[in-house]
Design a protein around this motif. Structure first.
Motif, PDB file in Angstrom:
ATOM      1  N   UNK A  91     -37.547   9.228 -11.115  1.00 17.00           N
ATOM      2  CA  UNK A  91     -37.393   9.005  -9.672  1.00 17.00           C
ATOM      3  C   UNK A  91     -37.323  10.355  -8.952  1.00 17.00           C
ATOM      4  N   UNK A  92     -36.634  11.292  -9.604  1.00 16.85           N
ATOM      5  CA  UNK A  92     -36.512  12.628  -9.020  1.00 16.85           C
ATOM      6  C   UNK A  92     -37.897  13.242  -8.842  1.00 16.85           C
ATOM      7  N   UNK A  93     -38.748  13.126  -9.862  1.00 19.96           N
ATOM      8  CA  UNK A  93     -40.033  13.817  -9.726  1.00 19.96           C
ATOM      9  C   UNK A  93     -40.941  13.120  -8.706  1.00 19.96           C
ATOM     10  N   UNK A  94     -40.841  11.800  -8.590  1.00 21.81           N
ATOM     11  CA  UNK A  94     -41.625  11.111  -7.546  1.00 21.81           C
ATOM     12  C   UNK A  94     -41.161  11.565  -6.162  1.00 21.81           C
ATOM     13  N   UNK A  95     -39.855  11.640  -5.999  1.00 21.54           N
ATOM     14  CA  UNK A  95     -39.307  12.057  -4.703  1.00 21.54           C
ATOM     15  C   UNK A  95     -39.727  13.493  -4.393  1.00 21.54           C
ATOM     16  N   UNK A  96     -39.723  14.309  -5.430  1.00 21.02           N
ATOM     17  CA  UNK A  96     -40.113  15.713  -5.274  1.00 21.02           C
ATOM     18  C   UNK A  96     -41.563  15.821  -4.777  1.00 21.02           C
ATOM     19  N   UNK A  97     -42.430  14.989  -5.354  1.00 21.92           N
ATOM     20  CA  UNK A  97     -43.841  15.016  -4.929  1.00 21.92           C
ATOM     21  C   UNK A  97     -43.972  14.668  -3.455  1.00 21.92           C
ATOM     22  N   UNK A 101     -44.963  17.248   0.032  1.00 19.46           N
ATOM     23  CA  UNK A 101     -46.008  16.942   1.012  1.00 19.46           C
ATOM     24  C   UNK A 101     -45.443  16.717   2.406  1.00 19.46           C
ATOM     25  N   UNK A 102     -44.160  16.984   2.573  1.00 16.94           N
ATOM     26  CA  UNK A 102     -43.535  16.879   3.891  1.00 16.94           C
ATOM     27  C   UNK A 102     -43.394  15.451   4.382  1.00 16.94           C
ATOM     28  N   UNK A 103     -43.357  14.482   3.445  1.00 19.35           N
ATOM     29  CA  UNK A 103     -43.288  13.077   3.853  1.00 19.35           C
ATOM     30  C   UNK A 103     -41.858  12.547   3.903  1.00 19.35           C
ATOM     31  N   UNK A 104     -40.939  13.403   3.452  1.00 19.64           N
ATOM     32  CA  UNK A 104     -39.541  12.974   3.323  1.00 19.64           C
ATOM     33  C   UNK A 104     -38.681  13.940   4.112  1.00 19.64           C
ATOM     34  N   UNK A 105     -37.633  13.443   4.741  1.00 18.83           N
ATOM     35  CA  UNK A 105     -36.755  14.351   5.488  1.00 18.83           C
ATOM     36  C   UNK A 105     -35.286  13.925   5.347  1.00 18.83           C
TER      37      UNK A 105
END
Ligand code: GLU
Length: 308
Positions: A91-97, A101-105
């Motif tokens: 889950x960590x690596x998916x979130x990292x991806x 890409x600037x999709x998460x804040x």
């Protein structure tokens, strides 16, 4: 874990993903039986995954209890049971991806602040994107959210028909990592279904509103989109979903046949009366020979008599 191989071979892979918050009850048995029969009658695999990501909700011993009850019901699964609690790395690596890409804040808003500023959406208050442009001065990040601006998601559900939503309006930018540092169900389920090569998801229609968010994450992460069939959810006479909270009776592993028969009837199949005197083997032989997804009522919920 063979996602590509399965997609190439087209082998059906279904799953049942209970949250081990208590023993298996009629409401969860509906999802178990529906997903099991659909997988088995298509010559597919049926996997079991424990959604035990939310420590405060997990009941000690419930996962084992659910597995023993499935066995007692005559529902064997393929492969090893996957526990979400052991999969933080994925889950960590998916979130990292997504972060790269600037999709998460990061978001600093409390539940209260959101409730005060939100408009109503499909499942309650919709987060209005307050922290999208950066955290307000002096505020600390609590959760991580995904940007949903411009996301229009549609999919065809085998039972519920076409479902289409503009995510920003319907659900808002949703949480991927919670304030208590727990990965959100929406993220975990998408990562796990892809890694387990799940081609078909049969589950309760209480999750129909989650699916567009999951499809969106599949698209962002470049993961295959499974087919979906959302079964009617069992509700009591008061219209409440059968659950631990509404005191749904656990399935009796010593005598699961009445509950199995009630499940088949609930799912629109018409088991003959004589089946109530049958063995588990005879029950499954009939169920496998007669299961038809297209007989399942195309409803989001249906009432069951209490005591089921
Ligand atoms: N664990 C979820 C539940 O019991 C189901 C998750 C899923 O099927 O995607 O409601």
């Amino acid at each position: 874990m063979g996602t590509e191989t399965n997609a190439r071979e087209g082998k059906y892979r279904g799953r049942f993903a209970p949250s081990p918050t208590g023993p298996l009850h009629f409401g969860s048995l509906v999802a178990a039986v529906g997903s099991f029969l659909e997988a088995r009658t298509r010559g597919g695999d049926w996997l079991v995954r424990m959604d035990d990501l939310d420590p405060p909700r997990v009941a000690p011993g419930a996962a084992d209890d659910i597995l023993r009850t499935l066995e007692a019901c005559g529902m064997g699964w393929d492969g090893r049971v996957v526990y979400q609690s052991a999969r933080s790395g994925a889950y960590h690596s998916a979130l990292h991806r997504l972060r790269e890409r600037g999709l998460v804040y990061p978001c600093a808003c409390s539940r209260r602040e959101i409730a005060d500023s939100a408009l109503a959406g499909v499942e309650g208050p919709v987060y209005p994107g307050t922290c999208r442009g950066g955290l307000p001065p002096g505020k600390r990040a609590r959760a991580l959210r995904v940007d949903t601006r411009g996301a229009a998601i549609a999919f065809d559900d085998a039972l519920q028909g076409r479902v289409a939503h503009e995510l920003e309006k319907a659900f808002g930018d949703f949480v991927l990592l919670r304030a208590d540092d727990v990965y959100a169900y929406q993220l975990a389920v998408v990562v796990d279904d892809a890694e387990q090569g799940i081609t078909d998801i049969v589950r309760g229609a209480d999750l129909l509103g989650s699916t567009p968010r999951q499809v969106y994450l599949q698209q962002l992460l470049g993961l295959p989109q499974p087919r979906y069939a959302h079964l009617p959810v069992a509700v009591n006479a008061a219209g409440e979903k059968l659950s631990k909270q509404t005191h749904a009776a656990p399935i009796d592993p010593g005598n699961p046949l009445p509950a199995l028969l009630a499940t088949l009837s609930f799912l629109g199949q018409q088991p003959p009366r004589e089946l109530s005197r049958s063995t588990a083997g005879e029950f499954w032989a009939w169920a496998m020979g007669n299961w038809r997804l297209d007989r399942v009522p195309r409803l989001v919920s249906a009432t069951v008599a209490t005591g089921a």
